[in-house]
Design an enzyme around this catalytic site. Structure first.
Site, PDB file in Angstrom:
ATOM      1  N   ARG A   1       0.804  -1.231   0.000  1.00 13.32           N
ATOM      2  CA  ARG A   1       0.000   0.000   0.000  1.00 13.32           C
ATOM      3  C   ARG A   1       0.832   1.273   0.000  1.00 13.32           C
ATOM      4  O   ARG A   1       0.608   2.166  -0.823  1.00 13.32           O
ATOM      5  CB  ARG A   1      -0.946  -0.002   1.212  1.00 13.32           C
ATOM      6  CG  ARG A   1      -2.002  -1.073   1.145  1.00 13.32           C
ATOM      7  CD  ARG A   1      -2.751  -1.189   2.454  1.00 13.32           C
ATOM      8  NE  ARG A   1      -1.902  -1.717   3.521  1.00 13.32           N
ATOM      9  CZ  ARG A   1      -2.296  -1.872   4.781  1.00 13.32           C
ATOM     10  NH1 ARG A   1      -3.516  -1.510   5.145  1.00 13.32           N
ATOM     11  NH2 ARG A   1      -1.485  -2.383   5.681  1.00 13.32           N
TER      12      ARG A   1
ATOM     13  N   ASP B   1      -5.115  -3.919   3.159  1.00 17.05           N
ATOM     14  CA  ASP B   1      -3.902  -4.544   2.643  1.00 17.05           C
ATOM     15  C   ASP B   1      -4.266  -5.567   1.564  1.00 17.05           C
ATOM     16  O   ASP B   1      -5.001  -6.515   1.830  1.00 17.05           O
ATOM     17  CB  ASP B   1      -3.175  -5.247   3.792  1.00 17.05           C
ATOM     18  CG  ASP B   1      -1.792  -5.738   3.391  1.00 17.05           C
ATOM     19  OD1 ASP B   1      -1.448  -5.653   2.188  1.00 17.05           O
ATOM     20  OD2 ASP B   1      -1.050  -6.190   4.275  1.00 17.05           O
TER      21      ASP B   1
END
Length: 147
Positions: free
Chosen positions: A8, A119
């Site tokens: 990310r 995530d």
């Protein structure tokens, strides 16, 4: 900032860097990404993150690193992906004498109000694409607000 700095946060960093470059503001911003943990230090971003960025014409040479004390004293903002990152960062910042960084969720800037950037590590290409789109929306809004 994310847990491992391979999915990310490198996407967010690359997106923000491209935005400030496109707006000719790169001399006003120092952009980096880091991890809360030390699991992946020195590793390149996840190949799926790289291919997602490449599909959007963005390259990155980022190598994972861990958040340092200096980060809290140097950066104006430390933007993170989820509640557990936020907790960890706030805890770390309490141990830093002159913390200057404002620590917030990147998702607080999302015009579509998706607060958490999940995530995608255990997901698929589509999940990486979702992260990319969230990062674009949030980074644009953040940049508009803060410049």
């Amino acid at each position: 900032v994310s847990v491992g700095n391979i999915c990310r946060s490198p996407i967010a960093e690359a997106v923000f860097r491209k935005l400030v470059t496109d707006e000719k503001l790169e001399n006003k911003w120092m952009t980096d990404s880091a991890a809360v943990s030390d699991w992946n230090v020195g590793r390149s971003p996840d190949p799926r993150a790289l291919s997602c960025l490449r599909n959007h014409g963005i390259e990155t040479a980022h190598k994972a690193r861990q958040v340092t004390k200096d980060d809290f004293q140097t950066f104006d903002y430390i933007l993170c992906m989820d509640e557990s990152n936020l907790r960890d960062l706030k805890r770390k910042s309490n141990q830093v004498k002159d913390c200057k960084a404002k620590i917030e969720l990147l998702g607080t800037y999302d015009p579509q109000k998706q607060l958490i950037i999940e995530d995608p590590y255990y997901g698929n290409e589509k999940d990486f694409e979702t992260v990319y789109e969230q990062c674009v929306r949030c980074c644009k809004a953040f940049l508009e607000k803060s410049h």
